[in-house]
Design a protein around this motif. Structure first.
Motif, PDB file in Angstrom:
ATOM      1  N   VAL A   8     -23.041  -9.902 -30.933  1.00 46.38           N
ATOM      2  CA  VAL A   8     -22.745  -9.913 -32.370  1.00 46.38           C
ATOM      3  C   VAL A   8     -23.913  -9.421 -33.215  1.00 46.38           C
ATOM      4  CG1 VAL A   8     -20.887 -11.616 -32.299  1.00 46.38           C
ATOM      5  CG2 VAL A   8     -23.226 -12.383 -32.504  1.00 46.38           C
ATOM      6  N   GLY A   9     -24.984  -8.972 -32.568  1.00 51.84           N
ATOM      7  CA  GLY A   9     -26.102  -8.364 -33.281  1.00 51.84           C
ATOM      8  C   GLY A   9     -26.955  -9.325 -34.092  1.00 51.84           C
ATOM      9  N   VAL A  10     -27.094 -10.556 -33.622  1.00 56.32           N
ATOM     10  CA  VAL A  10     -27.893 -11.547 -34.345  1.00 56.32           C
ATOM     11  C   VAL A  10     -29.371 -11.373 -34.005  1.00 56.32           C
ATOM     12  CG1 VAL A  10     -28.327 -14.018 -34.686  1.00 56.32           C
ATOM     13  CG2 VAL A  10     -25.992 -13.189 -34.415  1.00 56.32           C
ATOM     14  N   THR A  11     -30.197 -11.359 -35.046  1.00 58.34           N
ATOM     15  CA  THR A  11     -31.634 -11.222 -34.879  1.00 58.34           C
ATOM     16  C   THR A  11     -32.340 -12.541 -35.178  1.00 58.34           C
ATOM     17  OG1 THR A  11     -31.994 -10.621 -37.192  1.00 58.34           O
ATOM     18  CG2 THR A  11     -31.543  -8.799 -35.640  1.00 58.34           C
ATOM     19  N   VAL A  12     -33.625 -12.577 -34.870  1.00 57.51           N
ATOM     20  CA  VAL A  12     -34.445 -13.736 -35.207  1.00 57.51           C
ATOM     21  C   VAL A  12     -34.378 -13.974 -36.713  1.00 57.51           C
ATOM     22  CG1 VAL A  12     -36.817 -14.614 -35.318  1.00 57.51           C
ATOM     23  CG2 VAL A  12     -35.995 -13.516 -33.223  1.00 57.51           C
ATOM     24  N   GLY A  13     -34.407 -12.904 -37.485  1.00 54.76           N
ATOM     25  CA  GLY A  13     -34.331 -13.023 -38.940  1.00 54.76           C
ATOM     26  C   GLY A  13     -33.036 -13.662 -39.409  1.00 54.76           C
ATOM     27  N   ASP A  14     -31.933 -13.324 -38.747  1.00 55.16           N
ATOM     28  CA  ASP A  14     -30.644 -13.934 -39.090  1.00 55.16           C
ATOM     29  C   ASP A  14     -30.680 -15.433 -38.834  1.00 55.16           C
ATOM     30  OD1 ASP A  14     -29.484 -11.418 -39.725  1.00 55.16           O
ATOM     31  OD2 ASP A  14     -28.932 -11.114 -37.614  1.00 55.16           O
ATOM     32  N   ILE A  15     -31.282 -15.823 -37.723  1.00 58.65           N
ATOM     33  CA  ILE A  15     -31.398 -17.240 -37.388  1.00 58.65           C
ATOM     34  C   ILE A  15     -32.308 -17.936 -38.392  1.00 58.65           C
ATOM     35  CG2 ILE A  15     -32.293 -18.884 -35.670  1.00 58.65           C
ATOM     36  CD1 ILE A  15     -31.244 -16.885 -33.523  1.00 58.65           C
ATOM     37  N   ARG A  16     -33.420 -17.300 -38.698  1.00 62.65           N
ATOM     38  CA  ARG A  16     -34.368 -17.863 -39.671  1.00 62.65           C
ATOM     39  C   ARG A  16     -33.671 -18.075 -41.029  1.00 62.65           C
ATOM     40  NH1 ARG A  16     -39.543 -17.606 -38.666  1.00 62.65           N
ATOM     41  NH2 ARG A  16     -39.414 -15.653 -37.510  1.00 62.65           N
ATOM     42  N   GLU A  17     -32.872 -17.111 -41.447  1.00 59.68           N
ATOM     43  CA  GLU A  17     -32.161 -17.197 -42.726  1.00 59.68           C
ATOM     44  C   GLU A  17     -31.138 -18.334 -42.717  1.00 59.68           C
ATOM     45  OE1 GLU A  17     -31.537 -16.305 -46.657  1.00 59.68           O
ATOM     46  OE2 GLU A  17     -33.087 -15.504 -45.344  1.00 59.68           O
ATOM     47  N   ALA A  18     -30.423 -18.483 -41.597  1.00 57.49           N
ATOM     48  CA  ALA A  18     -29.441 -19.568 -41.487  1.00 57.49           C
ATOM     49  C   ALA A  18     -30.129 -20.925 -41.614  1.00 57.49           C
ATOM     50  CB  ALA A  18     -28.685 -19.468 -40.160  1.00 57.49           C
ATOM     51  N   ILE A  19     -31.282 -21.055 -40.995  1.00 53.02           N
ATOM     52  CA  ILE A  19     -32.039 -22.310 -41.064  1.00 53.02           C
ATOM     53  C   ILE A  19     -32.563 -22.516 -42.480  1.00 53.02           C
ATOM     54  CG2 ILE A  19     -34.156 -23.455 -40.261  1.00 53.02           C
ATOM     55  CD1 ILE A  19     -33.487 -22.200 -37.459  1.00 53.02           C
ATOM     56  N   LYS A  20     -33.043 -21.460 -43.085  1.00 50.38           N
ATOM     57  CA  LYS A  20     -33.534 -21.537 -44.461  1.00 50.38           C
ATOM     58  C   LYS A  20     -32.436 -22.008 -45.421  1.00 50.38           C
ATOM     59  CE  LYS A  20     -35.757 -18.499 -47.844  1.00 50.38           C
ATOM     60  NZ  LYS A  20     -36.162 -17.114 -48.087  1.00 50.38           N
ATOM     61  N   LYS A  21     -31.195 -21.639 -45.109  1.00 47.53           N
ATOM     62  CA  LYS A  21     -30.060 -22.012 -45.957  1.00 47.53           C
ATOM     63  C   LYS A  21     -29.462 -23.369 -45.589  1.00 47.53           C
ATOM     64  CE  LYS A  21     -28.772 -17.384 -47.375  1.00 47.53           C
ATOM     65  NZ  LYS A  21     -27.732 -16.357 -47.362  1.00 47.53           N
ATOM     66  N   GLY A  22     -30.077 -24.071 -44.623  1.00 49.78           N
ATOM     67  CA  GLY A  22     -29.656 -25.432 -44.347  1.00 49.78           C
ATOM     68  C   GLY A  22     -29.176 -25.760 -42.949  1.00 49.78           C
ATOM     69  N   ALA A  23     -28.971 -24.768 -42.093  1.00 47.72           N
ATOM     70  CA  ALA A  23     -28.571 -25.072 -40.713  1.00 47.72           C
ATOM     71  C   ALA A  23     -29.712 -25.833 -40.036  1.00 47.72           C
ATOM     72  CB  ALA A  23     -28.259 -23.786 -39.944  1.00 47.72           C
ATOM     73  N   ALA A  24     -29.386 -26.962 -39.406  1.00 42.29           N
ATOM     74  CA  ALA A  24     -30.430 -27.816 -38.849  1.00 42.29           C
ATOM     75  C   ALA A  24     -30.295 -28.054 -37.351  1.00 42.29           C
ATOM     76  CB  ALA A  24     -30.436 -29.156 -39.578  1.00 42.29           C
ATOM     77  N   THR A  25     -29.273 -27.454 -36.726  1.00 46.83           N
ATOM     78  CA  THR A  25     -29.069 -27.596 -35.288  1.00 46.83           C
ATOM     79  C   THR A  25     -28.627 -26.243 -34.730  1.00 46.83           C
ATOM     80  OG1 THR A  25     -26.710 -28.104 -35.463  1.00 46.83           O
ATOM     81  CG2 THR A  25     -28.253 -29.977 -35.578  1.00 46.83           C
ATOM     82  N   ALA A  28     -31.433 -18.110 -27.382  1.00 45.71           N
ATOM     83  CA  ALA A  28     -31.082 -18.438 -28.766  1.00 45.71           C
ATOM     84  C   ALA A  28     -31.474 -19.878 -29.089  1.00 45.71           C
ATOM     85  CB  ALA A  28     -29.591 -18.218 -29.002  1.00 45.71           C
ATOM     86  N   GLU A  29     -31.236 -20.790 -28.178  1.00 44.24           N
ATOM     87  CA  GLU A  29     -31.618 -22.184 -28.393  1.00 44.24           C
ATOM     88  C   GLU A  29     -33.135 -22.313 -28.520  1.00 44.24           C
ATOM     89  OE1 GLU A  29     -29.707 -24.116 -25.063  1.00 44.24           O
ATOM     90  OE2 GLU A  29     -27.983 -24.667 -26.296  1.00 44.24           O
ATOM     91  N   THR A  30     -33.869 -21.550 -27.719  1.00 46.47           N
ATOM     92  CA  THR A  30     -35.331 -21.558 -27.784  1.00 46.47           C
ATOM     93  C   THR A  30     -35.811 -21.043 -29.134  1.00 46.47           C
ATOM     94  OG1 THR A  30     -35.506 -21.250 -25.391  1.00 46.47           O
ATOM     95  CG2 THR A  30     -37.439 -20.657 -26.703  1.00 46.47           C
ATOM     96  N   VAL A  31     -35.188 -19.977 -29.625  1.00 45.27           N
ATOM     97  CA  VAL A  31     -35.559 -19.410 -30.919  1.00 45.27           C
ATOM     98  C   VAL A  31     -35.275 -20.415 -32.033  1.00 45.27           C
ATOM     99  CG1 VAL A  31     -35.010 -17.604 -32.608  1.00 45.27           C
ATOM    100  CG2 VAL A  31     -35.266 -17.012 -30.187  1.00 45.27           C
ATOM    101  N   VAL A  32     -34.101 -21.003 -32.021  1.00 38.62           N
ATOM    102  CA  VAL A  32     -33.740 -21.990 -33.047  1.00 38.62           C
ATOM    103  C   VAL A  32     -34.738 -23.143 -33.032  1.00 38.62           C
ATOM    104  CG1 VAL A  32     -32.021 -23.710 -33.734  1.00 38.62           C
ATOM    105  CG2 VAL A  32     -31.293 -21.398 -33.123  1.00 38.62           C
ATOM    106  N   LYS A  33     -35.037 -23.667 -31.857  1.00 36.11           N
ATOM    107  CA  LYS A  33     -35.972 -24.790 -31.739  1.00 36.11           C
ATOM    108  C   LYS A  33     -37.346 -24.397 -32.283  1.00 36.11           C
ATOM    109  CE  LYS A  33     -37.966 -28.042 -28.508  1.00 36.11           C
ATOM    110  NZ  LYS A  33     -38.276 -28.357 -27.133  1.00 36.11           N
TER     111      LYS A  33
END
Length: 60
Positions: free
Chosen positions: A11-28, A49-54
């Motif tokens: 789906v073309g998700v980048t580290v930046g996309d994950i960072r933005e989701a967390i910045k907007k409130g995603a916490a898990t 992906a789990e490693t990046v999120v963590k």
């Protein structure tokens, strides 16, 4: 981690996309997955992906 690094090929998700989701409130990982779609197709990237999120949640 560079924001343009690809995490999920399906789906073309980048580290930046994950960072933005967390910045907007995603916490898990599940919340990040819901917002971005990361690891929602084949699942091959799930461990990475789990490693990046963590790392981002912990302030990498």
């Amino acid at each position: 981690m560079q924001d343009d690094k690809l995490v999920c090929n399906c789906v073309g998700v980048t580290v930046g996309d994950i960072r933005e989701a967390i910045k907007k409130g995603a916490a898990t990982f599940d919340e990040v997955q819901e917002v971005t779609g990361v690891s929602s197709v084949c699942g091959a990237c799930r461990e990475y992906a789990e490693t990046v999120v963590k790392a981002i949640l912990e302030g990498e």
